[in-house]
Write an enzyme that holds these catalytic residues in place. Structure first.
Site, PDB file in Angstrom:
ATOM      1  N   GLU A  32      -9.330  -0.094  -1.574  1.00 53.60           N
ATOM      2  CA  GLU A  32      -8.787   0.891  -0.977  1.00 53.60           C
ATOM      3  C   GLU A  32      -9.494   2.659  -2.119  1.00 53.60           C
ATOM      4  OE1 GLU A  32      -5.473  -0.082   0.391  1.00 53.60           O
ATOM      5  OE2 GLU A  32      -6.606  -1.019   2.241  1.00 53.60           O
ATOM      6  N   LYS A  41       0.862  -1.374  -0.407  1.00 57.81           N
ATOM      7  CA  LYS A  41      -0.022   0.269   0.301  1.00 57.81           C
ATOM      8  C   LYS A  41       0.899   1.102   0.077  1.00 57.81           C
ATOM      9  CE  LYS A  41      -3.511  -3.083   1.614  1.00 57.81           C
ATOM     10  NZ  LYS A  41      -5.034  -2.815   2.974  1.00 57.81           N
ATOM     11  N   GLY A  83      -6.978  -5.297   7.441  1.00 55.88           N
ATOM     12  CA  GLY A  83      -6.542  -4.313   8.229  1.00 55.88           C
ATOM     13  C   GLY A  83      -7.663  -4.304   9.220  1.00 55.88           C
TER      14      GLY A  83
HETATM   15  P1  PGA Z   1      -4.268  -6.854   5.622  1.00 59.05           P
HETATM   16  O1  PGA Z   1      -4.490  -6.218   4.266  1.00 59.05           O
HETATM   17  O2  PGA Z   1      -3.599  -7.494   4.764  1.00 59.05           O
HETATM   18  O3  PGA Z   1      -3.487  -5.490   6.062  1.00 59.05           O
HETATM   19  O4  PGA Z   1      -5.867  -7.118   6.274  1.00 59.05           O
HETATM   20  C1  PGA Z   1      -5.039  -7.050   2.379  1.00 59.05           C
HETATM   21  C2  PGA Z   1      -5.284  -5.859   1.157  1.00 59.05           C
HETATM   22  O5  PGA Z   1      -5.997  -4.707   1.585  1.00 59.05           O
HETATM   23  O6  PGA Z   1      -4.446  -6.131   0.523  1.00 59.05           O
END
Ligand code: PGA
Length: 265
Positions: free
Chosen positions: A109, A22, A183
């Protein structure tokens, strides 16, 4: 290998564990990538492929760090356009030029922060193919849709809108990421994941034909970490993981990958 059954046929699919950094990572974070490379060289996990998707600013340097390691390099988004007056955007061709072989499109996102629609995600997947990249197409329901029991309808509609007609198993990966699990530390139960991934493969079969759908990697994403990886990654029709937070530390990412070590799948 993980066995997927579709239309009575059985397909073996090598799992993929892909990390999504990210908007995290400066030059110093490349040491984590080097640590992962060295760890996998010392203690390989040949049962699965590894991919890391750092921010675009690190792609070229990450490509150098990973060179010859077998760890794949991916990007997190691309413009649908090949070039032109689109200030701030990055084309799939530019990502390929920087060393990426895959690109995530339609991450929730981006759908949320930038209002990306299924049609835009579809166009981005086509841009990935145009540039010779694998498209990792993300889908997933919100918490409200989950609570109201709309998950399967939402996913069907996202698949129909986002996955191009010409999608092929060799250049397309579908990642199921429930928005409410990203997350948060929350995850669906393994039976829920099995039901959803079974539906995804069935819908892809209706869209693309059984042989493409049966060979396509379906990743689960959302709060995958070392402590739950074994429960989530051996679910039928799950061919690996898309890992956010736990991909930032080489040790955590390696531990997730290593659930496949010696598994004989
Ligand atoms: P996360 O994110 O493992 O932090 O939950 C996964 C993603 O958004 O690809």
């Amino acid at each position: 290998m993980v066995i997927a059954r579709i239309g009575g046929r059985v397909t073996r699919i090598k799992p993929l564990v892909a990390g999504n950094w990210k908007m995290n990572g400066l030059g110093g974070s490349l040491s984590e990538l080097a640590a992962l490379r060295d760890h996998l060289a010392a203690s390989p996990v040949p049962e699965a492929d590894a991919m890391m998707c750092p921010p675009a600013t690190l792609l070229t340097r990450a490509h150098e760090v990973l060179s010859g390691s077998g760890i794949l390099l991916g990007a997190q988004d691309c413009s649908p356009h090949p070039s032109g007056a689109h200030t701030g955007d990055i084309s799939a061709e530019m990502l390929a030029d920087a060393g990426a072989t895959a690109v995530i499109v339609g991450h929730s996102e981006r759908r949320h922060d930038h209002g990306e629609t299924d049609a835009e995600v579809h166009a981005k997947a086509l841009a990935a193919y145009r540039a010779g990249l694998t498209a990792i197409i993300c889908i997933g329901e919100t918490e409200e849709q989950y609570r109201e029991g709309h998950t399967l309808d939402v996913l069907r509609s996202q698949l129909e809108g986002s996955v191009p007609e010409g999608a092929r198993a060799g250049t397309t990966i579908v990642a199921y990421e429930p928005v409410w699990a990203i997350g948060t530390g929350l995850t669906p139960t393994p039976p829920e994941v099995a039901q959803v991934h079974g539906l995804i493969r069935t819908v892809l079969g209706q869209m693309l034909g059984d042989s493409e759908a049966g060979a396509m990697r379906l990743l689960y994403g959302g709060s995958v970490k070392p402590s739950n990886a074994a429960d989530l990654l051996f679910v039928p029709d799950v061919n690996g993981a898309l890992v956010g937070g736990a991909s930032l530390k080489a040790k955590d990412f390696y531990e997730i990958m290593s659930v496949y070590a010696g598994s004989g799948i």
